[in-house]
Design a protein around this motif. Structure first.
Motif, mmCIF file in Angstrom:
data_model
loop_
_atom_site.group_PDB
_atom_site.id
_atom_site.type_symbol
_atom_site.label_atom_id
_atom_site.label_comp_id
_atom_site.label_asym_id
_atom_site.label_seq_id
_atom_site.Cartn_x
_atom_site.Cartn_y
_atom_site.Cartn_z
ATOM 1 N N PRO A 136 -10.689 -6.618 3.684
ATOM 2 C CA PRO A 136 -10.141 -6.172 2.595
ATOM 3 C C PRO A 136 -8.635 -6.087 2.862
ATOM 4 C CG PRO A 136 -11.322 -4.228 3.555
ATOM 5 C CD PRO A 136 -11.728 -5.672 4.228
ATOM 6 N N ILE A 137 -7.563 -6.237 1.935
ATOM 7 C CA ILE A 137 -6.251 -6.200 2.180
ATOM 8 C C ILE A 137 -5.630 -5.208 1.287
ATOM 9 C CG2 ILE A 137 -4.140 -7.313 2.289
ATOM 10 C CD1 ILE A 137 -5.755 -9.981 2.865
ATOM 11 N N GLN A 138 -5.090 -4.055 1.890
ATOM 12 C CA GLN A 138 -4.450 -3.373 0.882
ATOM 13 C C GLN A 138 -3.289 -3.760 0.226
ATOM 14 O OE1 GLN A 138 -3.825 0.176 3.543
ATOM 15 N NE2 GLN A 138 -1.740 0.234 2.904
ATOM 16 N N GLU A 139 -2.850 -3.454 -0.866
ATOM 17 C CA GLU A 139 -1.924 -4.215 -1.887
ATOM 18 C C GLU A 139 -0.424 -3.936 -1.079
ATOM 19 O OE1 GLU A 139 -0.527 -4.366 -6.664
ATOM 20 O OE2 GLU A 139 -1.076 -2.344 -5.751
ATOM 21 N N SER A 140 -0.351 -2.903 -0.462
ATOM 22 C CA SER A 140 1.171 -2.834 0.211
ATOM 23 C C SER A 140 1.579 -3.740 1.156
ATOM 24 C CB SER A 140 1.232 -1.180 0.682
ATOM 25 O OG SER A 140 0.344 -1.076 1.787
ATOM 26 N N TYR A 141 0.641 -4.400 1.745
ATOM 27 C CA TYR A 141 0.888 -5.552 2.713
ATOM 28 C C TYR A 141 1.440 -6.680 2.284
ATOM 29 C CZ TYR A 141 -2.239 -2.772 5.884
ATOM 30 O OH TYR A 141 -2.732 -1.855 6.646
ATOM 31 N N PHE A 142 1.717 -6.885 0.829
ATOM 32 C CA PHE A 142 2.122 -8.133 0.242
ATOM 33 C C PHE A 142 3.702 -7.715 0.081
ATOM 34 C CE2 PHE A 142 -2.293 -8.388 -0.761
ATOM 35 C CZ PHE A 142 -2.601 -9.933 -0.340
ATOM 36 N N PRO A 143 4.645 -8.562 0.162
ATOM 37 C CA PRO A 143 4.446 -9.955 0.632
ATOM 38 C C PRO A 143 4.420 -10.224 2.231
ATOM 39 C CG PRO A 143 6.594 -9.615 -0.103
ATOM 40 C CD PRO A 143 6.085 -8.547 -0.347
ATOM 41 N N ASP A 144 5.197 -9.570 2.867
ATOM 42 C CA ASP A 144 5.320 -9.680 4.304
ATOM 43 C C ASP A 144 5.090 -8.453 5.242
ATOM 44 O OD1 ASP A 144 7.234 -7.787 3.635
ATOM 45 O OD2 ASP A 144 9.002 -9.114 3.941
ATOM 46 N N LYS A 145 4.055 -7.693 5.054
ATOM 47 C CA LYS A 145 3.655 -6.797 5.998
ATOM 48 C C LYS A 145 2.440 -6.878 6.884
ATOM 49 C CE LYS A 145 6.247 -2.921 3.645
ATOM 50 N NZ LYS A 145 6.658 -4.010 2.440
ATOM 51 N N PHE A 146 2.261 -8.221 7.172
ATOM 52 C CA PHE A 146 1.098 -8.428 7.967
ATOM 53 C C PHE A 146 1.616 -8.447 9.454
ATOM 54 C CE2 PHE A 146 0.176 -9.923 3.715
ATOM 55 C CZ PHE A 146 -0.992 -9.739 3.673
ATOM 56 N N GLY A 147 0.444 -8.488 10.480
ATOM 57 C CA GLY A 147 0.596 -8.628 11.559
ATOM 58 C C GLY A 147 -0.392 -7.555 12.372
ATOM 59 N N VAL A 148 -0.205 -7.361 13.555
ATOM 60 C CA VAL A 148 -1.055 -6.524 14.416
ATOM 61 C C VAL A 148 -1.048 -5.158 13.997
ATOM 62 C CG1 VAL A 148 -1.433 -5.925 17.050
ATOM 63 C CG2 VAL A 148 -0.463 -7.989 16.557
ATOM 64 N N ASP A 149 -0.091 -4.480 13.379
ATOM 65 C CA ASP A 149 -0.237 -3.149 12.879
ATOM 66 C C ASP A 149 -0.843 -3.139 11.776
ATOM 67 O OD1 ASP A 149 1.391 -2.537 15.159
ATOM 68 O OD2 ASP A 149 3.094 -2.576 14.214
ATOM 69 N N ALA A 150 -1.364 -4.017 10.950
ATOM 70 C CA ALA A 150 -1.812 -4.128 9.752
ATOM 71 C C ALA A 150 -3.284 -3.723 10.228
ATOM 72 C CB ALA A 150 -2.110 -5.379 9.024
ATOM 73 N N ILE A 151 -4.037 -2.963 9.142
ATOM 74 C CA ILE A 151 -5.298 -2.552 9.359
ATOM 75 C C ILE A 151 -6.076 -3.182 8.682
ATOM 76 C CG2 ILE A 151 -4.780 0.127 10.061
ATOM 77 C CD1 ILE A 151 -5.543 0.765 6.940
ATOM 78 N N SER A 152 -5.891 -4.185 8.106
ATOM 79 C CA SER A 152 -6.661 -5.415 7.509
ATOM 80 C C SER A 152 -7.422 -6.224 8.510
ATOM 81 C CB SER A 152 -6.003 -6.286 6.426
ATOM 82 O OG SER A 152 -6.333 -6.211 5.265
ATOM 83 N N LYS A 153 -8.924 -5.847 8.603
ATOM 84 C CA LYS A 153 -9.778 -6.479 9.620
ATOM 85 C C LYS A 153 -10.658 -7.180 8.996
ATOM 86 C CE LYS A 153 -7.522 -3.787 12.559
ATOM 87 N NZ LYS A 153 -6.580 -4.257 13.795
ATOM 88 N N ALA A 154 -11.309 -8.063 9.850
ATOM 89 C CA ALA A 154 -12.766 -8.902 9.378
ATOM 90 C C ALA A 154 -13.538 -7.735 9.492
ATOM 91 C CB ALA A 154 -12.766 -9.957 10.269
ATOM 92 N N THR A 155 -14.329 -7.157 8.481
ATOM 93 C CA THR A 155 -15.076 -6.026 8.687
ATOM 94 C C THR A 155 -16.629 -6.274 8.874
ATOM 95 O OG1 THR A 155 -15.116 -5.776 6.554
ATOM 96 C CG2 THR A 155 -13.587 -4.494 7.761
ATOM 97 N N ASP A 156 -17.121 -7.461 8.745
ATOM 98 C CA ASP A 156 -18.463 -7.819 9.147
ATOM 99 C C ASP A 156 -18.812 -9.156 9.191
ATOM 100 O OD1 ASP A 156 -21.112 -7.186 9.206
ATOM 101 O OD2 ASP A 156 -21.139 -5.945 7.530
ATOM 102 N N ARG A 157 -19.935 -9.433 9.776
ATOM 103 C CA ARG A 157 -19.953 -11.054 10.010
ATOM 104 C C ARG A 157 -21.267 -11.599 9.446
ATOM 105 N NH1 ARG A 157 -22.001 -10.464 16.427
ATOM 106 N NH2 ARG A 157 -23.737 -9.242 16.143
ATOM 107 N N GLY A 158 -22.344 -10.794 8.917
ATOM 108 C CA GLY A 158 -23.262 -11.240 8.164
ATOM 109 C C GLY A 158 -24.368 -11.899 9.071
ATOM 110 N N LEU A 159 -25.616 -12.054 8.465
ATOM 111 C CA LEU A 159 -26.524 -12.725 8.922
ATOM 112 C C LEU A 159 -26.903 -12.374 10.373
ATOM 113 C CD1 LEU A 159 -28.050 -14.893 7.356
ATOM 114 C CD2 LEU A 159 -26.956 -16.728 8.648
ATOM 115 N N THR A 160 -27.000 -13.326 11.592
ATOM 116 C CA THR A 160 -27.289 -12.604 13.007
ATOM 117 C C THR A 160 -26.370 -12.968 13.858
ATOM 118 O OG1 THR A 160 -28.331 -14.895 13.619
ATOM 119 C CG2 THR A 160 -29.580 -13.519 12.066
ATOM 120 N N SER A 161 -26.601 -12.856 15.149
ATOM 121 C CA SER A 161 -25.599 -13.038 16.231
ATOM 122 C C SER A 161 -25.469 -14.710 16.311
ATOM 123 C CB SER A 161 -26.076 -12.349 17.607
ATOM 124 O OG SER A 161 -27.379 -12.770 17.933
#
Length: 260
Positions: A136-161
């Motif tokens: 999930p990406i919060q609206e305030s990151y657009f258009p140019d606030k992405f990077g290491v400090d952004a808390i937008s993470k891949a939050t789940d992987r699904g299925l099995t290992s």
């Protein structure tokens, strides 16, 4: 007079029919625009992707020529690339949520891949046969606030290992982040990086529809900030259980038997 009323009724009927036809007309496709995040909502297909592992200078891509040309060199090692022969199936959707005090754009990318490297498990590529990324990406990151400090993470992987390579995350650990979102040649480009900067995921996407598919839902996270976490209704749901190649099919049948 009766003829006049009949004529007026007929005109009204045609007018109503015309309005119904106008209402039924599909909404034109909204081209993605980073400056107008609502235009990102919809369903997509992969135009190009590459997954680079800097620790061993390997790349998995559906276009190795392009991947090798643009990929950075780590530790002075020349990259090698495994050509994906087929993106067997894919589901990609971006939808919009309201999360207490902000809008959030949730992305799900679910793909199944086929390549010689995956079949032969070259450089551990077998784990790349299935991907399910949710971020999930919060609206305030657009258009140019992405990077290491952004808390937008891949939050789940699904299925099995099995057959799932990073990036992935869960409630306790999010080890990747959205490094870049932009538009290139009319395509939506999303770049993910692992926190150790060793793995880079690049997706270039063509928009197909304004309908997101509604695959993602936000999760309630306790705390003053609420946090950004999401899950997917299609997690643990395979798109294809059989591949043409017998070896890879046997891998899937063995490891995914619990879901069949």
């Amino acid at each position: 007079m009766k003829k006049l009323f009949a004529l007026l009724a007929l005109i009204s009927l045609f007018a109503l029919y015309g309005c119904a036809e106008e209402e039924a007309a599909p909404m034109p496709l909204l081209a993605p625009d980073i400056n107008a995040p609502d235009t990102l909502v919809g369903s997509y297909e992969i135009d190009y992707f590459s997954i680079q592992d800097g620790s061993n200078s390997t790349i998995l891509s559906d276009n190795c020529t392009q991947a090798l040309t643009s990929a950075p060199i780590y530790n002075g090692k020349v990259n090698t690339c495994d050509q994906v022969l087929d993106i067997t199936s894919q589901r990609i959707g971006i939808q919009k949520h309201w999360d207490v005090y902000r809008y959030v754009y949730s992305v799900v990318i679910q793909t199944q891949l086929y390549s010689d490297g995956i079949i032969n498990n070259k450089n551990g590529f077998k784990e790349h046969a299935y991907h399910h990324l949710i971020f999930p990406i919060q609206e305030s990151y657009f258009p140019d606030k992405f990077g290491v400090d952004a808390i937008s993470k891949a939050t789940d992987r699904g299925l099995t290992s099995y057959f799932i390579e990073r990036p992935y995350g869960n409630f306790e650990n999010s080890n990747s982040y959205v490094n870049y979102v932009g538009i290139e040649d009319g395509k939506l480009v999303i770049v993910l990086k692992t926190n150790d900067n060793q793995k880079t995921y690049i997706f270039k996407l063509n928009k197909l529809s304004n309908d997101s598919g509604n695959y993602v839902y936000l999760l309630n996270v306790e705390g003053p900030q609420g946090g950004l976490r999401a899950d997917s209704i299609i997690k643990n749901s395979l798109m294809v259980t059989n591949f043409d190649n017998g070896t890879l099919s046997s891998y899937f049948n063995e490891e995914f038997a619990i879901f069949e």
